[in-house]
Design an enzyme around this catalytic site. Structure first.
Site, PDB file in Angstrom:
ATOM      1  N   GLY A  55     -52.257 -39.001   1.871  1.00  0.00           N
ATOM      2  CA  GLY A  55     -53.402 -38.852   2.548  1.00  0.00           C
ATOM      3  C   GLY A  55     -54.270 -40.109   2.360  1.00  0.00           C
ATOM      4  N   ALA A  56     -54.803 -40.337   3.661  1.00  0.00           N
ATOM      5  CA  ALA A  56     -55.475 -41.806   3.853  1.00  0.00           C
ATOM      6  C   ALA A  56     -56.465 -42.086   2.598  1.00  0.00           C
ATOM      7  CB  ALA A  56     -56.017 -41.972   5.273  1.00  0.00           C
ATOM      8  N   GLN A 205     -46.498 -30.646   4.412  1.00  0.00           N
ATOM      9  CA  GLN A 205     -47.757 -30.667   3.915  1.00  0.00           C
ATOM     10  C   GLN A 205     -48.765 -29.584   4.064  1.00  0.00           C
ATOM     11  OE1 GLN A 205     -46.279 -33.174   5.483  1.00  0.00           O
ATOM     12  NE2 GLN A 205     -47.031 -35.252   4.777  1.00  0.00           N
ATOM     13  N   ASP A 246     -55.208 -40.952   9.753  1.00  0.00           N
ATOM     14  CA  ASP A 246     -54.901 -42.077   8.863  1.00  0.00           C
ATOM     15  C   ASP A 246     -55.598 -43.340   9.361  1.00  0.00           C
ATOM     16  OD1 ASP A 246     -52.644 -40.100   8.575  1.00  0.00           O
ATOM     17  OD2 ASP A 246     -52.624 -41.443   7.120  1.00  0.00           O
ATOM     18  N   LYS A 257     -50.823 -37.853  11.403  1.00  0.00           N
ATOM     19  CA  LYS A 257     -49.425 -37.098  10.943  1.00  0.00           C
ATOM     20  C   LYS A 257     -48.454 -36.746  12.168  1.00  0.00           C
ATOM     21  CE  LYS A 257     -47.588 -36.783   8.018  1.00  0.00           C
ATOM     22  NZ  LYS A 257     -46.825 -37.963   7.415  1.00  0.00           N
TER      23      LYS A 257
END
Ligand code: MRU
Length: 358
Positions: A55-56, A205, A246, A257
């Site tokens: 996760g960014a 995810q 992201d 994603k």
């Protein structure tokens, strides 16, 4: 609302404790909760590369703590420790290429290092900078949650079906999430009938992380296969697709994603609105469009195997894990600096010149 939202902060993917970074191993969630201690920059870089943490925003925060660990080791080794630290900077920056938060956080750490005064303890200064990056992401989540929920209410003030992709929740951030923060606030305001979440193959995810986070919060959640999204929109009436990012480039293109792009196309066809929720640390004004971003490709085994078991035929594999949603498929970008609708380069520039709303 702020207090209610803070009460919803239950899961954290990382903890800075006793001068070490502990990360919750997301590869084995939700069935096992295993904490892994990272006590060096190399260990942090490996945890990011292997996706124990992902996760960014979360990887940006981890990289900041990784920089503190690196500085401690270099300082202890003596000599020209600041030059030696550049190797650790490079190692951490290369751990995942697409999320811009990683480099953003490392640059803040680097700038703080350059501002350390002669009478200051450099380690204490760097640690406080990393803690500040962590805390400001948490605050940004709170602001975005409220702005996103307001936007949903503006279009429809009653309970509705919403959809999300991947995991942009507590596990991906320093707080309770970007897209999931909005869903949490919308739920508190009675705007959620049900959240549909897709599996997010191949790493799952959606089914492992998002479905778990939402169900732990008592938010009605239904899992779908990635390939069921268009049919869901046609049959069940979804009002918004809400995702994280992201990287968002200067023209408003959204890198997120893999699968986000096809959801945005499906949403446009079915008259479903498309919201992207991301802190300004995810916005990369130095990169003009999404086409200029390096998109990570991961191992073929992610497609050839399921849970370590070989399932696919022995063929070649193309496994890009991010895609680019063009700005013209996006209805709104929600950040802690405010909201822009129908993003373009001009609106992005104006947004980035605003102050944070917290
Ligand atoms: O490969 P991942 O799991 O790190 O990818 C994460 C995503 O694409 C998220 O949607 C994005 O980082 C936003 S997280 C708030």
């Amino acid at each position: 609302m702020r207090e209610q939202l803070l009460a919803a902060e239950k899961i954290a993917p990382l903890e800075w404790r006793d001068a070490a970074l502990y990360v919750l191993d997301q590869r084995v969630l939700p069935h096992s909760q295993v904490w892994v201690c990272c006590d060096s920059a190399a260990a942090v870089a490996e945890a990011i590369r292997q996706m124990l943490v992902r996760g960014a925003p979360a990887i940006g925060i981890c990289a900041a703590y990784g920089f503190v660990l690196a500085a401690r080791a270099r300082l202890a080794a003596g000599g020209d420790w600041q030059s030696a630290l550049q190797e650790d900077y490079q190692l951490l920056a290369a751990s995942r290429p697409t999320a811009v938060n990683l480099r953003w956080a490392l640059n803040l750490m680097q700038e703080r290092l350059q501002r350390v005064r002669a009478d200051e303890d450099p380690l204490a200064a760097l640690e406080s900078e990393a803690l500040g990056i962590h805390q400001s992401d948490r605050e940004a989540n709170l602001v975005m949650a409220q702005l996103g929920a307001e936007l949903i209410r503006k279009h429809q003030g009653s309970a509705q079906n919403l959809m999300t992709h991947c995991n942009a929740g507590a596990l991906a951030t320093g707080g309770f999430g970007t897209a999931l923060g909005v869903l949490r606030a919308a739920h508190l305001e009675g705007l959620v009938e049900r959240v549909y979440v897709d599996e997010t193959r191949p790493w799952l995810q959606g089914s492992r992380l998002t479905a778990w986070e939402l169900s732990e919060d008592g938010i009605p959640v239904t899992l779908i296969a990635d390939s069921a999204a268009a049919h869901l929109m046609k049959e069940r009436g979804v009002s918004w697709v809400i995702v994280g990012a992201d990287r968002i480039t200067a023209n408003g293109d959204v890198v997120n994603k893999i699968g986000t792009y096809q959801l945005a196309i499906n949403a446009m066809h079915h008259g479903v609105r498309f919201m992207v929720v991301a802190p300004s640390s995810t916005i990369d004004m130095a990169t003009e469009t999404g086409d200029d971003v390096e998109l990570e490709e991961r191992s073929a085994s992610e497609l050839l195997e399921v849970a370590g078991q070989r399932v696919a035929a022995q063929v070649s594999v193309y496994n890009p894990v991010f895609d680019v949603t063009p700005a013209d498929l996006v209805d709104a970008i929600v950040t802690e600096k405010g909201v822009i609708e129908r993003p373009d380069a001009d609106k992005m520039t104006k947004l980035m010149s605003r102050r944070r709303l917290h």
